[in-house]
Design a protein around this motif. Structure first.
Motif, PDB file in Angstrom:
ATOM      1  N   VAL A 136       0.836  -1.214   0.000  1.00  0.00           N
ATOM      2  CA  VAL A 136       0.000   0.000   0.000  1.00  0.00           C
ATOM      3  C   VAL A 136       0.858   1.247   0.000  1.00  0.00           C
ATOM      4  CG1 VAL A 136      -1.692   1.317   1.305  1.00  0.00           C
ATOM      5  CG2 VAL A 136      -1.948  -1.153   1.085  1.00  0.00           C
ATOM      6  N   VAL A 137       1.899   1.245   0.862  1.00  0.00           N
ATOM      7  CA  VAL A 137       2.788   2.408   0.935  1.00  0.00           C
ATOM      8  C   VAL A 137       3.505   2.622  -0.402  1.00  0.00           C
ATOM      9  CG1 VAL A 137       4.846   3.337   2.054  1.00  0.00           C
ATOM     10  CG2 VAL A 137       3.089   2.215   3.414  1.00  0.00           C
ATOM     11  N   ALA A 138       3.982   1.513  -0.994  1.00  0.00           N
ATOM     12  CA  ALA A 138       4.673   1.638  -2.280  1.00  0.00           C
ATOM     13  C   ALA A 138       3.736   2.161  -3.359  1.00  0.00           C
ATOM     14  CB  ALA A 138       5.249   0.281  -2.684  1.00  0.00           C
ATOM     15  N   GLY A 139       2.462   1.701  -3.343  1.00  0.00           N
ATOM     16  CA  GLY A 139       1.510   2.189  -4.334  1.00  0.00           C
ATOM     17  C   GLY A 139       1.221   3.667  -4.179  1.00  0.00           C
ATOM     18  N   LEU A 140       1.054   4.130  -2.924  1.00  0.00           N
ATOM     19  CA  LEU A 140       0.798   5.553  -2.691  1.00  0.00           C
ATOM     20  C   LEU A 140       1.996   6.400  -3.102  1.00  0.00           C
ATOM     21  CD1 LEU A 140      -1.018   5.399   0.769  1.00  0.00           C
ATOM     22  CD2 LEU A 140      -2.038   5.804  -1.470  1.00  0.00           C
ATOM     23  N   ALA A 141       3.208   5.889  -2.802  1.00  0.00           N
ATOM     24  CA  ALA A 141       4.407   6.632  -3.193  1.00  0.00           C
ATOM     25  C   ALA A 141       4.522   6.730  -4.710  1.00  0.00           C
ATOM     26  CB  ALA A 141       5.651   5.961  -2.607  1.00  0.00           C
ATOM     27  N   ALA A 142       4.218   5.636  -5.420  1.00  0.00           N
ATOM     28  CA  ALA A 142       4.278   5.658  -6.885  1.00  0.00           C
ATOM     29  C   ALA A 142       3.236   6.609  -7.462  1.00  0.00           C
ATOM     30  CB  ALA A 142       4.074   4.244  -7.437  1.00  0.00           C
ATOM     31  N   LEU A 143       2.030   6.633  -6.861  1.00  0.00           N
ATOM     32  CA  LEU A 143       0.986   7.542  -7.340  1.00  0.00           C
ATOM     33  C   LEU A 143       1.390   8.995  -7.149  1.00  0.00           C
ATOM     34  CD1 LEU A 143      -1.871   8.021  -8.404  1.00  0.00           C
ATOM     35  CD2 LEU A 143      -2.710   7.821  -6.067  1.00  0.00           C
ATOM     36  N   GLY A 144       1.937   9.328  -5.965  1.00  0.00           N
ATOM     37  CA  GLY A 144       2.377  10.703  -5.729  1.00  0.00           C
ATOM     38  C   GLY A 144       3.490  11.120  -6.667  1.00  0.00           C
ATOM     39  N   LEU A 145       4.443  10.203  -6.913  1.00  0.00           N
ATOM     40  CA  LEU A 145       5.531  10.517  -7.839  1.00  0.00           C
ATOM     41  C   LEU A 145       5.014  10.709  -9.252  1.00  0.00           C
ATOM     42  CD1 LEU A 145       8.592  10.818  -8.175  1.00  0.00           C
ATOM     43  CD2 LEU A 145       8.720   8.364  -8.589  1.00  0.00           C
ATOM     44  N   GLY A 146       4.014   9.897  -9.637  1.00  0.00           N
ATOM     45  CA  GLY A 146       3.457  10.041 -10.979  1.00  0.00           C
ATOM     46  C   GLY A 146       2.751  11.373 -11.180  1.00  0.00           C
ATOM     47  N   LEU A 147       2.089  11.882 -10.128  1.00  0.00           N
ATOM     48  CA  LEU A 147       1.423  13.185 -10.237  1.00  0.00           C
ATOM     49  C   LEU A 147       2.436  14.312 -10.224  1.00  0.00           C
ATOM     50  CD1 LEU A 147      -1.635  12.628  -7.874  1.00  0.00           C
ATOM     51  CD2 LEU A 147      -1.600  12.571 -10.361  1.00  0.00           C
ATOM     52  N   TRP A 148       3.482  14.187  -9.394  1.00  0.00           N
ATOM     53  CA  TRP A 148       4.475  15.254  -9.269  1.00  0.00           C
ATOM     54  C   TRP A 148       5.330  15.364 -10.527  1.00  0.00           C
ATOM     55  CZ3 TRP A 148       9.850  14.670  -6.964  1.00  0.00           C
ATOM     56  CH2 TRP A 148      10.469  15.906  -6.853  1.00  0.00           C
ATOM     57  N   GLN A 149       5.690  14.218 -11.111  1.00  0.00           N
ATOM     58  CA  GLN A 149       6.542  14.200 -12.294  1.00  0.00           C
ATOM     59  C   GLN A 149       5.736  13.806 -13.535  1.00  0.00           C
ATOM     60  OE1 GLN A 149       9.669  15.128 -12.448  1.00  0.00           O
ATOM     61  NE2 GLN A 149       9.985  15.452 -10.263  1.00  0.00           N
ATOM     62  N   ARG A 150       4.495  14.321 -13.665  1.00  0.00           N
ATOM     63  CA  ARG A 150       3.638  13.882 -14.758  1.00  0.00           C
ATOM     64  C   ARG A 150       4.157  14.322 -16.126  1.00  0.00           C
ATOM     65  NH1 ARG A 150       0.980  17.703 -11.763  1.00  0.00           N
ATOM     66  NH2 ARG A 150       0.331  19.639 -12.777  1.00  0.00           N
ATOM     67  N   GLU A 151       4.895  15.428 -16.190  1.00  0.00           N
ATOM     68  CA  GLU A 151       5.433  15.841 -17.484  1.00  0.00           C
ATOM     69  C   GLU A 151       6.432  14.807 -17.995  1.00  0.00           C
ATOM     70  OE1 GLU A 151       6.969  19.745 -17.573  1.00  0.00           O
ATOM     71  OE2 GLU A 151       5.064  20.723 -17.090  1.00  0.00           O
ATOM     72  N   ARG A 152       7.296  14.297 -17.111  1.00  0.00           N
ATOM     73  CA  ARG A 152       8.260  13.285 -17.534  1.00  0.00           C
ATOM     74  C   ARG A 152       7.548  11.988 -17.906  1.00  0.00           C
ATOM     75  NH1 ARG A 152      13.399  13.794 -13.317  1.00  0.00           N
ATOM     76  NH2 ARG A 152      13.894  15.983 -13.770  1.00  0.00           N
ATOM     77  N   VAL A 153       6.481  11.662 -17.166  1.00  0.00           N
ATOM     78  CA  VAL A 153       5.732  10.442 -17.473  1.00  0.00           C
ATOM     79  C   VAL A 153       5.131  10.528 -18.869  1.00  0.00           C
ATOM     80  CG1 VAL A 153       3.737   9.047 -16.829  1.00  0.00           C
ATOM     81  CG2 VAL A 153       5.244   9.932 -15.048  1.00  0.00           C
ATOM     82  N   VAL A 154       4.537  11.686 -19.217  1.00  0.00           N
ATOM     83  CA  VAL A 154       3.899  11.838 -20.526  1.00  0.00           C
ATOM     84  C   VAL A 154       4.942  11.850 -21.640  1.00  0.00           C
ATOM     85  CG1 VAL A 154       2.495  13.375 -21.940  1.00  0.00           C
ATOM     86  CG2 VAL A 154       1.888  12.982 -19.557  1.00  0.00           C
ATOM     87  N   ARG A 155       6.132  12.389 -21.359  1.00  0.00           N
ATOM     88  CA  ARG A 155       7.173  12.367 -22.396  1.00  0.00           C
ATOM     89  C   ARG A 155       7.581  10.927 -22.735  1.00  0.00           C
ATOM     90  NH1 ARG A 155       9.571  17.275 -23.445  1.00  0.00           N
ATOM     91  NH2 ARG A 155       9.086  18.947 -21.961  1.00  0.00           N
ATOM     92  N   VAL A 156       7.624  10.058 -21.710  1.00  0.00           N
ATOM     93  CA  VAL A 156       7.993   8.665 -21.943  1.00  0.00           C
ATOM     94  C   VAL A 156       6.812   7.866 -22.492  1.00  0.00           C
ATOM     95  CG1 VAL A 156       8.847   6.555 -20.860  1.00  0.00           C
ATOM     96  CG2 VAL A 156       9.759   8.773 -20.165  1.00  0.00           C
ATOM     97  N   MET A 157       5.591   8.104 -21.933  1.00  0.00           N
ATOM     98  CA  MET A 157       4.385   7.382 -22.341  1.00  0.00           C
ATOM     99  C   MET A 157       3.298   8.389 -22.703  1.00  0.00           C
ATOM    100  SD  MET A 157       4.402   4.305 -19.501  1.00  0.00           S
ATOM    101  CE  MET A 157       4.689   5.461 -18.153  1.00  0.00           C
ATOM    102  N   PRO A 158       3.267   8.886 -23.947  1.00  0.00           N
ATOM    103  CA  PRO A 158       2.294   9.918 -24.350  1.00  0.00           C
ATOM    104  C   PRO A 158       0.847   9.506 -24.136  1.00  0.00           C
ATOM    105  CG  PRO A 158       3.999   9.633 -26.032  1.00  0.00           C
ATOM    106  CD  PRO A 158       4.160   8.508 -25.054  1.00  0.00           C
ATOM    107  N   GLN A 159       0.539   8.188 -24.083  1.00  0.00           N
ATOM    108  CA  GLN A 159      -0.851   7.763 -23.914  1.00  0.00           C
ATOM    109  C   GLN A 159      -1.413   8.166 -22.552  1.00  0.00           C
ATOM    110  OE1 GLN A 159       1.775   5.861 -24.357  1.00  0.00           O
ATOM    111  NE2 GLN A 159       1.828   4.085 -22.991  1.00  0.00           N
ATOM    112  N   PHE A 160      -0.566   8.546 -21.595  1.00  0.00           N
ATOM    113  CA  PHE A 160      -1.038   8.965 -20.282  1.00  0.00           C
ATOM    114  C   PHE A 160      -1.526  10.414 -20.284  1.00  0.00           C
ATOM    115  CE2 PHE A 160       0.813   5.105 -18.964  1.00  0.00           C
ATOM    116  CZ  PHE A 160       0.374   4.820 -17.684  1.00  0.00           C
ATOM    117  N   ALA A 161      -1.313  11.164 -21.366  1.00  0.00           N
ATOM    118  CA  ALA A 161      -1.748  12.568 -21.411  1.00  0.00           C
ATOM    119  C   ALA A 161      -3.252  12.673 -21.243  1.00  0.00           C
ATOM    120  CB  ALA A 161      -1.291  13.226 -22.719  1.00  0.00           C
ATOM    121  N   GLY A 162      -4.011  11.788 -21.907  1.00  0.00           N
ATOM    122  CA  GLY A 162      -5.472  11.816 -21.773  1.00  0.00           C
ATOM    123  C   GLY A 162      -5.924  11.495 -20.370  1.00  0.00           C
TER     124      GLY A 162
END
Length: 274
Positions: free
Chosen positions: A135-161
């Protein structure tokens, strides 16, 4: 003041007193292009206006937690998981012991104890501590994904939507349209659709400006015609603004709206005008 034809770049001098407060339309003597001009007005420096607009438009995001805060939160989650595990183990032990009558003779009781099998945990169950770590690892991954969402979209453009659907759109290009206008112009050469606006670099570094695609849509949203125009400048510095203008001869009669986006097929940087 000096004016420049937006079509052929011819330059002319015109007295400010002849323009008036409401502006006026002028026509180029070289290419017969007609456009609207406005009298110059005093304003604060463009760089200050852009910086204040960017400061107001860009929200303040909380900073990343420090390693000490992350370690403290993880330790607290492990402590809570250990408490839950102890409670579950105690409850399982109580359910495993069968009810005993008060009048059972001591000899029979000892015999039953020798024949009882030991208490066993349900097969396939994971320890609660491990579940807490997941649970802790999932919450940490979710927070990191929101904080670094620009980098996530650059790697995986399908997450932009996905980010846009939760109210957190990501502008990967670092460019934004503003002050978009369109009008139909009729002159001796024919009927023209003129689309103009501004492009601002909202990134923190120099950004290349790709071609601008203009799409004319009908009432049902279907694209009736589209064309691409090159930007006036190939790149913009941080917080720099550039004005662009595109013109289409004989636009579709059924056109009802205009959309703009940067060439390349990515939907980020899309602007609409109705």
């Amino acid at each position: 003041m000096q004016i420049v034809c937006p079509n052929c770049a011819s330059r002319y001098e015109i007295a400010e007193a002849k323009i008036g407060a409401g502006g006026r339309k002028v026509r180029c003597a070289s290419c017969q292009t007609t456009w609207q001009i406005q009298a110059p007005r005093e304003a604060q420096p463009t760089e200050e206006v852009l910086q204040s607009d960017l400061d107001a438009a860009m929200p303040d995001f909380p900073g990343a937690p420090s390693p000490e805060e992350t370690a403290a939160e993880l330790a607290e989650e492990l402590r809570r998981a250990a408490e839950i595990d102890a409670d579950i183990s105690a409850l399982a032990s109580e359910r495993a012991e069968p009810a005993q009558p008060d009048a059972t003779p001591p000899s029979r009781l000892s015999k039953r104890k020798r024949n009882w099998p030991g208490a066993r945990k349900p097969a396939g169950s994971l320890p609660s501590a491990a579940a807490g770590l997941f649970v802790v690892a999932g919450l940490a991954a979710l927070g990191l994904g929101l904080w670094q969402r620009e980098r996530v979209v650059r790697v995986m453009p399908q997450f932009a939507g996905l980010y846009a659907s939760i109210g957190l759109p990501v502008n990967v290009r670092g460019l934004a349209f503003s002050a978009v206008e369109s009008e139909l112009v009729q002159d001796p050469q024919g009927r023209f659709l003129v689309v103009s606006g501004d492009v601002t670099n909202i990134a923190k570094s120099t950004t290349k400006v790709p071609p601008i695609t203009v799409m004319v849509q009908g009432e049902d949203g279907k694209v009736l015609y589209s064309w691409t125009t090159e930007p006036p400048r190939p790149s913009l510095e941080p917080a720099e603004l550039m004005h662009f203008r595109a013109r289409l001869a004989s636009p579709p009669q059924d056109g009802r709206s205009v959309q703009l986006r940067f060439g390349g097929g990515s939907p980020d940087g899309l602007a609409s005008l109705y």
